[in-house]
Design a protein around this motif. Structure first.
Motif, PDB file in Angstrom:
ATOM      1  N   PHE A 185       9.110  38.418  49.291  1.00 43.65           N
ATOM      2  CA  PHE A 185       8.833  37.230  48.506  1.00 43.65           C
ATOM      3  C   PHE A 185       7.992  37.611  47.301  1.00 43.65           C
ATOM      4  O   PHE A 185       7.347  38.663  47.293  1.00 43.65           O
ATOM      5  CB  PHE A 185       8.140  36.145  49.349  1.00 43.65           C
ATOM      6  CG  PHE A 185       6.922  36.633  50.075  1.00 43.65           C
ATOM      7  CD1 PHE A 185       5.682  36.594  49.473  1.00 43.65           C
ATOM      8  CD2 PHE A 185       7.026  37.131  51.358  1.00 43.65           C
ATOM      9  CE1 PHE A 185       4.558  37.040  50.134  1.00 43.65           C
ATOM     10  CE2 PHE A 185       5.904  37.572  52.036  1.00 43.65           C
ATOM     11  CZ  PHE A 185       4.670  37.534  51.423  1.00 43.65           C
ATOM     12  N   PRO A 186       7.985  36.780  46.248  1.00 43.70           N
ATOM     13  CA  PRO A 186       7.223  37.108  45.037  1.00 43.70           C
ATOM     14  C   PRO A 186       5.751  37.342  45.347  1.00 43.70           C
ATOM     15  O   PRO A 186       5.136  36.597  46.109  1.00 43.70           O
ATOM     16  CB  PRO A 186       7.411  35.860  44.164  1.00 43.70           C
ATOM     17  CG  PRO A 186       8.689  35.259  44.639  1.00 43.70           C
ATOM     18  CD  PRO A 186       8.723  35.525  46.124  1.00 43.70           C
ATOM     19  N   GLY A 187       5.192  38.400  44.778  1.00 37.00           N
ATOM     20  CA  GLY A 187       3.778  38.712  44.942  1.00 37.00           C
ATOM     21  C   GLY A 187       3.423  39.475  46.201  1.00 37.00           C
ATOM     22  O   GLY A 187       2.258  39.790  46.428  1.00 37.00           O
ATOM     23  N   MET A 188       4.398  39.819  47.028  1.00 38.30           N
ATOM     24  CA  MET A 188       4.062  40.464  48.296  1.00 38.30           C
ATOM     25  C   MET A 188       3.519  41.878  48.130  1.00 38.30           C
ATOM     26  O   MET A 188       2.804  42.358  49.005  1.00 38.30           O
ATOM     27  CB  MET A 188       5.238  40.443  49.265  1.00 38.30           C
ATOM     28  CG  MET A 188       6.342  41.408  48.960  1.00 38.30           C
ATOM     29  SD  MET A 188       7.591  41.382  50.233  1.00 38.30           S
ATOM     30  CE  MET A 188       6.766  42.208  51.565  1.00 38.30           C
ATOM     31  N   CYS A 191      18.969  37.147  52.700  1.00 33.86           N
ATOM     32  CA  CYS A 191      18.910  38.022  51.525  1.00 33.86           C
ATOM     33  C   CYS A 191      18.000  39.183  51.904  1.00 33.86           C
ATOM     34  O   CYS A 191      16.794  38.999  52.105  1.00 33.86           O
ATOM     35  CB  CYS A 191      18.342  37.268  50.325  1.00 33.86           C
ATOM     36  SG  CYS A 191      18.020  38.322  48.902  1.00 33.86           S
ATOM     37  N   TRP A 192      18.577  40.378  52.062  1.00 33.59           N
ATOM     38  CA  TRP A 192      17.795  41.559  52.409  1.00 33.59           C
ATOM     39  C   TRP A 192      17.618  42.383  51.149  1.00 33.59           C
ATOM     40  O   TRP A 192      18.582  42.783  50.531  1.00 33.59           O
ATOM     41  CB  TRP A 192      18.497  42.379  53.493  1.00 33.59           C
ATOM     42  CG  TRP A 192      17.578  43.394  54.086  1.00 33.59           C
ATOM     43  CD1 TRP A 192      17.425  44.688  53.694  1.00 33.59           C
ATOM     44  CD2 TRP A 192      16.656  43.177  55.144  1.00 33.59           C
ATOM     45  NE1 TRP A 192      16.462  45.291  54.459  1.00 33.59           N
ATOM     46  CE2 TRP A 192      15.975  44.391  55.368  1.00 33.59           C
ATOM     47  CE3 TRP A 192      16.331  42.075  55.935  1.00 33.59           C
ATOM     48  CZ2 TRP A 192      15.000  44.526  56.332  1.00 33.59           C
ATOM     49  CZ3 TRP A 192      15.357  42.221  56.897  1.00 33.59           C
ATOM     50  CH2 TRP A 192      14.697  43.444  57.085  1.00 33.59           C
ATOM     51  N   SER A 193      16.388  42.655  50.770  1.00 38.64           N
ATOM     52  CA  SER A 193      16.109  43.325  49.507  1.00 38.64           C
ATOM     53  C   SER A 193      15.089  44.430  49.729  1.00 38.64           C
ATOM     54  O   SER A 193      14.201  44.303  50.574  1.00 38.64           O
ATOM     55  CB  SER A 193      15.557  42.295  48.512  1.00 38.64           C
ATOM     56  OG  SER A 193      15.146  42.922  47.333  1.00 38.64           O
ATOM     57  N   ARG A 215      15.179  33.326  42.158  1.00 37.86           N
ATOM     58  CA  ARG A 215      16.068  33.448  43.315  1.00 37.86           C
ATOM     59  C   ARG A 215      15.532  32.626  44.490  1.00 37.86           C
ATOM     60  O   ARG A 215      16.281  31.962  45.184  1.00 37.86           O
ATOM     61  CB  ARG A 215      16.227  34.900  43.736  1.00 37.86           C
ATOM     62  CG  ARG A 215      17.040  35.024  45.024  1.00 37.86           C
ATOM     63  CD  ARG A 215      17.494  36.394  45.294  1.00 37.86           C
ATOM     64  NE  ARG A 215      18.922  36.416  45.014  1.00 37.86           N
ATOM     65  CZ  ARG A 215      19.667  37.475  45.054  1.00 37.86           C
ATOM     66  NH1 ARG A 215      19.125  38.646  45.316  1.00 37.86           N
ATOM     67  NH2 ARG A 215      20.947  37.411  44.823  1.00 37.86           N
ATOM     68  N   VAL A 216      14.232  32.680  44.721  1.00 40.40           N
ATOM     69  CA  VAL A 216      13.642  31.906  45.814  1.00 40.40           C
ATOM     70  C   VAL A 216      13.874  30.410  45.586  1.00 40.40           C
ATOM     71  O   VAL A 216      14.245  29.679  46.506  1.00 40.40           O
ATOM     72  CB  VAL A 216      12.139  32.221  45.976  1.00 40.40           C
ATOM     73  CG1 VAL A 216      11.465  31.270  46.949  1.00 40.40           C
ATOM     74  CG2 VAL A 216      11.944  33.660  46.411  1.00 40.40           C
ATOM     75  N   MET A 217      13.677  29.952  44.355  1.00 38.15           N
ATOM     76  CA  MET A 217      13.860  28.531  44.048  1.00 38.15           C
ATOM     77  C   MET A 217      15.321  28.105  44.177  1.00 38.15           C
ATOM     78  O   MET A 217      15.609  26.940  44.431  1.00 38.15           O
ATOM     79  CB  MET A 217      13.348  28.229  42.633  1.00 38.15           C
ATOM     80  CG  MET A 217      11.856  28.459  42.463  1.00 38.15           C
ATOM     81  SD  MET A 217      10.832  27.520  43.618  1.00 38.15           S
ATOM     82  CE  MET A 217      11.085  25.882  43.028  1.00 38.15           C
ATOM     83  N   ASN A 218      16.239  29.050  44.052  1.00 36.83           N
ATOM     84  CA  ASN A 218      17.668  28.759  44.088  1.00 36.83           C
ATOM     85  C   ASN A 218      18.278  28.942  45.481  1.00 36.83           C
ATOM     86  O   ASN A 218      19.455  28.667  45.673  1.00 36.83           O
ATOM     87  CB  ASN A 218      18.386  29.664  43.079  1.00 36.83           C
ATOM     88  CG  ASN A 218      19.515  28.958  42.385  1.00 36.83           C
ATOM     89  OD1 ASN A 218      19.613  27.743  42.417  1.00 36.83           O
ATOM     90  ND2 ASN A 218      20.374  29.726  41.751  1.00 36.83           N
TER      91      ASN A 218
END
Length: 95
Positions: free
Chosen positions: A30-33, A7-9, A17-20
């Motif tokens: 990643f969240p919080g980066m 997944c390129w964002s 999304r990370v959990m899935n």
């Protein structure tokens, strides 16, 4: 999980999304980066660590994030402070 391997964002990826993600899927953000990669966020985090751990975090120069640290920065310009060099860096994508 979702059916992809990479997944390129251009923005951070949601917790959902990370959990899935599938077990072998990878993501470039990643969240919080943003707290790690933006200059102001990094400065705030390093200053918090210096406050909490003292000498262990004395490896970086005194850092001010404006406007929050304006008063502390202004104190650095007092008559007894001598000559100093400051590096100014704008936030939000500026190099």
């Amino acid at each position: 999980g979702e059916q992809y391997h990479v997944c390129w964002s251009d923005t951070s990826v949601s917790d959902a999304r990370v959990m899935n993600m599938g077990r072998m899927a990878r993501v470039n953000h990643f969240p919080g980066m943003l707290d790690l990669v933006r200059k102001a966020g990094t400065a705030r985090n390093l200053n918090k660590m210096r406050e909490a751990l003292g000498k262990e975090y004395s490896f970086f120069p005194r850092t001010f994030v404006l406007p929050a640290d304006y008063t502390a920065l202004k104190q650095e310009f007092g008559p007894k402070r001598g000559r100093k060099t400051f590096i100014l860096k704008p936030s939000r994508g500026a190099q």
